[in-house]
Design an enzyme around this catalytic site. Structure first.
Site, PDB file in Angstrom:
ATOM      1  N   TYR A   1       8.395  10.736  -0.768  1.00 41.23           N
ATOM      2  CA  TYR A   1       9.315  11.658  -1.126  1.00 41.23           C
ATOM      3  C   TYR A   1      10.561  11.108  -1.253  1.00 41.23           C
ATOM      4  O   TYR A   1      11.719  11.677  -0.778  1.00 41.23           O
ATOM      5  CB  TYR A   1       9.268  12.677  -0.120  1.00 41.23           C
TER       6      TYR A   1
ATOM      7  N   CYS B   1       6.985  21.214  -5.220  1.00 38.04           N
ATOM      8  CA  CYS B   1       6.467  20.143  -4.778  1.00 38.04           C
ATOM      9  C   CYS B   1       7.349  19.287  -5.321  1.00 38.04           C
ATOM     10  O   CYS B   1       7.782  19.008  -6.814  1.00 38.04           O
ATOM     11  CB  CYS B   1       4.987  19.985  -4.989  1.00 38.04           C
TER      12      CYS B   1
ATOM     13  N   HIS C   1       0.936  -1.207   0.089  1.00 38.55           N
ATOM     14  CA  HIS C   1      -0.291   0.149  -0.069  1.00 38.55           C
ATOM     15  C   HIS C   1       0.725   1.404  -0.156  1.00 38.55           C
ATOM     16  O   HIS C   1       1.809   1.543   0.902  1.00 38.55           O
ATOM     17  CB  HIS C   1      -0.901  -0.139   1.415  1.00 38.55           C
TER      18      HIS C   1
ATOM     19  N   ARG D   1      -0.603  22.420  -1.347  1.00 38.41           N
ATOM     20  CA  ARG D   1      -0.278  20.889  -1.363  1.00 38.41           C
ATOM     21  C   ARG D   1      -0.528  20.592   0.250  1.00 38.41           C
ATOM     22  O   ARG D   1       0.257  20.802   0.965  1.00 38.41           O
ATOM     23  CB  ARG D   1       1.050  20.745  -1.837  1.00 38.41           C
TER      24      ARG D   1
ATOM     25  N   HIS E   1      -7.894   8.800  -2.479  1.00 37.15           N
ATOM     26  CA  HIS E   1      -8.292   7.328  -3.211  1.00 37.15           C
ATOM     27  C   HIS E   1      -9.406   7.680  -3.873  1.00 37.15           C
ATOM     28  O   HIS E   1      -9.847   6.725  -4.614  1.00 37.15           O
ATOM     29  CB  HIS E   1      -9.062   6.598  -1.813  1.00 37.15           C
TER      30      HIS E   1
HETATM   31  C1  HEM Z   1      -2.254   6.200  -0.612  1.00 31.74           C
HETATM   32  C2  HEM Z   1      -4.883   2.476  -2.141  1.00 31.74           C
HETATM   33  C3  HEM Z   1      -6.875   1.958   2.364  1.00 31.74           C
HETATM   34  C4  HEM Z   1      -4.167   5.912   3.699  1.00 31.74           C
HETATM   35  C5  HEM Z   1      -2.676   5.490  -1.452  1.00 31.74           C
HETATM   36  C6  HEM Z   1      -2.599   4.978  -2.915  1.00 31.74           C
HETATM   37  C7  HEM Z   1      -3.273   4.005  -3.346  1.00 31.74           C
HETATM   38  C8  HEM Z   1      -3.777   3.666  -2.415  1.00 31.74           C
HETATM   39  C9  HEM Z   1      -3.272   3.531  -4.845  1.00 31.74           C
HETATM   40  C10 HEM Z   1      -1.493   6.316  -3.592  1.00 31.74           C
HETATM   41  C11 HEM Z   1      -2.748   7.035  -4.274  1.00 31.74           C
HETATM   42  C12 HEM Z   1      -1.950   8.136  -5.194  1.00 31.74           C
HETATM   43  O1  HEM Z   1      -1.186   8.884  -4.702  1.00 31.74           O
HETATM   44  O2  HEM Z   1      -2.496   8.296  -6.506  1.00 31.74           O
HETATM   45  C13 HEM Z   1      -5.523   1.957  -1.185  1.00 31.74           C
HETATM   46  C14 HEM Z   1      -6.407   0.928  -1.214  1.00 31.74           C
HETATM   47  C15 HEM Z   1      -7.155   0.657   0.060  1.00 31.74           C
HETATM   48  C16 HEM Z   1      -6.367   1.875   0.699  1.00 31.74           C
HETATM   49  C17 HEM Z   1      -6.768   0.160  -2.609  1.00 31.74           C
HETATM   50  C18 HEM Z   1      -7.840  -0.232   0.620  1.00 31.74           C
HETATM   51  C19 HEM Z   1      -7.859  -1.471   0.431  1.00 31.74           C
HETATM   52  C20 HEM Z   1      -6.303   3.209   2.957  1.00 31.74           C
HETATM   53  C21 HEM Z   1      -6.704   3.462   4.430  1.00 31.74           C
HETATM   54  C22 HEM Z   1      -5.831   4.510   4.767  1.00 31.74           C
HETATM   55  C23 HEM Z   1      -5.028   4.882   3.964  1.00 31.74           C
HETATM   56  C24 HEM Z   1      -7.770   2.746   5.161  1.00 31.74           C
HETATM   57  C25 HEM Z   1      -5.773   5.250   6.206  1.00 31.74           C
HETATM   58  C26 HEM Z   1      -6.340   4.800   7.272  1.00 31.74           C
HETATM   59  C27 HEM Z   1      -3.381   6.358   2.759  1.00 31.74           C
HETATM   60  C28 HEM Z   1      -2.282   7.583   2.999  1.00 31.74           C
HETATM   61  C29 HEM Z   1      -1.802   7.573   1.574  1.00 31.74           C
HETATM   62  C30 HEM Z   1      -2.410   6.564   0.597  1.00 31.74           C
HETATM   63  C31 HEM Z   1      -2.070   8.246   4.042  1.00 31.74           C
HETATM   64  C32 HEM Z   1      -0.973   8.670   1.045  1.00 31.74           C
HETATM   65  C33 HEM Z   1      -1.312   9.737   0.730  1.00 31.74           C
HETATM   66  C34 HEM Z   1      -0.452  10.976   0.257  1.00 31.74           C
HETATM   67  O3  HEM Z   1       0.271  10.655  -0.519  1.00 31.74           O
HETATM   68  O4  HEM Z   1      -0.640  12.111   0.994  1.00 31.74           O
HETATM   69  N1  HEM Z   1      -3.562   4.506  -1.096  1.00 31.74           N
HETATM   70  N2  HEM Z   1      -5.475   2.604   0.219  1.00 31.74           N
HETATM   71  N3  HEM Z   1      -5.192   4.060   2.738  1.00 31.74           N
HETATM   72  N4  HEM Z   1      -3.436   5.794   1.549  1.00 31.74           N
HETATM   73 FE1  HEM Z   1      -4.406   4.287   0.844  1.00 31.74          FE
HETATM   74  N1  MTE Z   2       3.079  20.990   6.129  1.00 33.35           N
HETATM   75  C1  MTE Z   2       2.005  20.334   6.901  1.00 33.35           C
HETATM   76  N2  MTE Z   2       1.872  20.574   8.394  1.00 33.35           N
HETATM   77  N3  MTE Z   2       1.160  19.523   6.270  1.00 33.35           N
HETATM   78  C2  MTE Z   2       1.160  19.136   4.909  1.00 33.35           C
HETATM   79  O1  MTE Z   2       0.482  18.487   4.177  1.00 33.35           O
HETATM   80  N4  MTE Z   2       2.607  19.730   2.726  1.00 33.35           N
HETATM   81  C3  MTE Z   2       3.932  19.681   2.700  1.00 33.35           C
HETATM   82  C4  MTE Z   2       4.476  21.184   2.927  1.00 33.35           C
HETATM   83  N5  MTE Z   2       4.227  21.316   4.217  1.00 33.35           N
HETATM   84  C5  MTE Z   2       2.311  19.789   4.230  1.00 33.35           C
HETATM   85  C6  MTE Z   2       3.358  20.788   5.028  1.00 33.35           C
HETATM   86  C7  MTE Z   2       4.286  19.696   1.088  1.00 33.35           C
HETATM   87  S1  MTE Z   2       4.290  18.120   0.211  1.00 33.35           S
HETATM   88  C8  MTE Z   2       4.600  20.842   0.293  1.00 33.35           C
HETATM   89  S2  MTE Z   2       4.747  20.623  -1.304  1.00 33.35           S
HETATM   90  C9  MTE Z   2       4.499  22.073   0.764  1.00 33.35           C
HETATM   91  O2  MTE Z   2       3.860  22.108   2.167  1.00 33.35           O
HETATM   92  C10 MTE Z   2       3.230  22.821   0.015  1.00 33.35           C
HETATM   93  O3  MTE Z   2       3.521  24.265   0.548  1.00 33.35           O
HETATM   94  P1  MTE Z   2       2.080  25.359   0.250  1.00 33.35           P
HETATM   95  O4  MTE Z   2       0.708  24.493   0.231  1.00 33.35           O
HETATM   96  O5  MTE Z   2       2.252  26.414   1.039  1.00 33.35           O
HETATM   97  O6  MTE Z   2       2.124  25.753  -1.281  1.00 33.35           O
END
Ligand code: HEM
Ligand code: MTE
Length: 479
Positions: free
Chosen positions: A324, A186, A40, A139, A64
């Protein structure tokens, strides 16, 4: 389909660990995602939903709400909930954690609404040397926290005198106010071009997840020295960690860290900023205090800053450890080991064309085409040249660089190694005879003579970060 087994909520609830299998539900479907947990992209947070519904978590991580995520999920379907269970689940839906978001400028192109991620249209990005705050790219990983400036406290840990707690007015009055102009970018800027080579996981940013602003605040260096940073701490510490006040469902804050040297060096110019473009920070950009780490990837510029920790370790945050980071084009989600790569800090040389837009046309009778764009490099390396071609890279012209808004005096050149702000560039290039289409290309050179790679494929990576190939725009020549 109708021949899938029917389950009750009770049965689903029994599958909440890797040993017993991990089941989740989504819109009445039942999914066994045991095999998916380890791959994941969002890490092991996914286990929070084990044995229950995805909806409340996906409401918080709206990344998602994309077709490719639903496609992945569909591979794991094993059954459906019985109607009674589904009804019960639906009535327990929690309130929307995004109900207190600030209002945003209508020009912004939204990549994701919850959390809010948006960039300005490329066509207006280079109209201002200093990007107006309202269209500065945004962002956010989580809901925007609303912080009461009177109650605000900044905590500092890891210095000799124990934990420090600082109010906003103390931060403003105790330390000299310092102003810098710095570009934030970013890591995922221009990710959409990587998607064309092969699908990556992440928000589909165009060329405008980059913006330039003036930032004012206390120098981090001054604050750390004031509260007891000295040789004793320096002997042990290697990193400075930052924690935001934005928290996820587990109460875990957004976090990141930077190398100690960058934080305390006189030349680092790291700010605890409380103003952006001469005004209080807007809610989206970290009100009341954010870190500005000039020359370093956006992700380390922590907004809504709540805590600073001087430490021998990097931040343990998901975004420092498991996101990152850059990988080989040959590394995929099945093979990736996030521990094997360093966290991105300084970014590579970058440039892009903001005008003309892809697919538009230029008039042959104009004889020339005006090409505009931006260029920037990380680590304080100054952009020294931008080359522009209108024939796909066969012949090149050198663009004129700009370091101020039209009609304003250009800023004095930055001290060597401290070029934190982008340069805008512009050039009129003759339209080649008989050309019916122009392939406009730009590439920048920084003070270290670093240059951009010519194509995307050799720098493709599974997360779609560090996308800095020559930028190409095709336009038609109309007679
Ligand atoms: C990111 C799939 C469940 C938290 C992602 C991404 C995918 C994905 C494909 C990347 C998306 C993108 O950046 O385009 C899934 C699938 C799930 C699932 C298929 C269930 C079967 C969950 C759950 C949580 C979660 C339950 C939280 C409790 C996150 C977080 C990210 C993420 C924090 C990163 C987001 C970011 O880049 O800021 N997931 N996810 N996911 N997922 Fe999930
Ligand atoms: N700081 C907090 N607390 N939460 C966030 O989600 N995003 C980060 C950073 N600082 C983020 C954060 C990311 S990935 C980027 S690219 C920059 O903030 C974006 O800053 P901006 O929204 O002021 O352009």
């Amino acid at each position: 389909t109708s021949d899938l087994p029917v389950y009750t909520l009770e049965e689903v609830t029994k599958h909440r660990s890797l040993d017993s299998g991990v089941w989740v539900t989504y819109k009445g479907g039942v999914y066994d995602i045991t095999e998916f947990v380890a791959i994941h992209p969002g890490g092991d947070k996914i286990l929070l939903a084990a044995g229950g519904a995805l909806e409340p978590y996906w409401a918080l991580y709206a990344v998602h709400q994309q077709d490719h995520v639903l496609e992945i999920l569909s591979e794991y379907k094993i059954g459906v909930l019985n109607p009674e269970s589904y009804k019960k689940q639906e009535s327990a839906n929690p309130s929307d954690p995004y109900s207190a978001e600030p209002t945003r400028h209508p020009a912004l192109q939204i990549n994701s609404l919850k959390p809010f991620n948006a960039e300005p249209p490329a066509s207006i990005l280079s109209d201002n040397y200093i990007t107006p705050s309202v269209i500065f790219f945004k962002r956010n990983h989580l809901p925007v926290p609303r912080v009461d400036p009177e109650a605000y406290r900044l905590e500092i840990e890891g210095l000799s005198g124990g934990v420090v707690s600082l109010s906003l007015s103390e931060l403003k009055s105790r330390f000299p106010k310092h102003t810098i102009t710095a570009t934030l970018q970013c890591a995922g800027n221009r990710r959409s071009e990587m998607n064309k080579v092969k699908q990556v996981k992440g928000l589909n940013w165009g060329i405008a997840a980059i913006s330039n602003a003036t930032w004012s605040g206390a120098r981090l260096r001054d604050v750390l020295l004031y509260y007891g940073f000295g040789p004793e701490v320096a002997a042990k510490a290697k990193h400075v960690q930052f924690e935001g006040l934005d928290k996820d469902v587990t109460g875990t804050a957004y976090g990141a860290s930077i190398p100690l040297n960058k934080a305390v060096s006189e030349e680092g110019d790291v700010l605890l900023a409380y103003e952006m473009n001469g005004e209080d920070l807007p809610p989206d950009h970290g009100y009341p205090v954010r870190v500005v780490v000039p020359g370093v990837v956006g992700a380390r510029n922590v907004k809504w800053l709540g805590k600073i920790v001087v430490s021998d370790e990097e931040s343990k945050s998901h975004w420092q450890q498991n996101d990152y980071k850059g990988f080989s084009p040959g590394t995929d989600w099945d093979t990736v080991d996030f521990k094997s790569a360093p966290a991105i800090q300084e970014l590579p040389i970058q440039s892009a064309i903001t005008h003309p837009a892809e697919g538009t046309s230029v008039d042959r009778s104009d004889r020339e085409v005006t090409v505009k764009g931006y260029a920037w490099s990380g680590g304080g390396r100054e952009v020294v040249r931008v080359d522009v071609s209108v024939d796909g890279g066969k012949t090149w012209h050198v663009a004129k660089l700009r370091t101020s808004d039209q009609g304003q005096h250009p800023a004095p050149p930055p001290p060597p190694g401290r070029a934190w702000a982008w340069k805008l560039w512009e050039i009129d290039v003759p339209i080649p005879h008989r050309a019916q289409e122009l392939e406009i290309v730009c590439k920048a050179v920084d003070s270290g003579y670093n240059m951009q790679p010519d194509t995307v494929a050799p720098i493709w990576n599974l997360r779609g970060v560090l996308s800095n190939a020559w930028h190409r725009v095709k336009v038609k020549v109309s007679e």
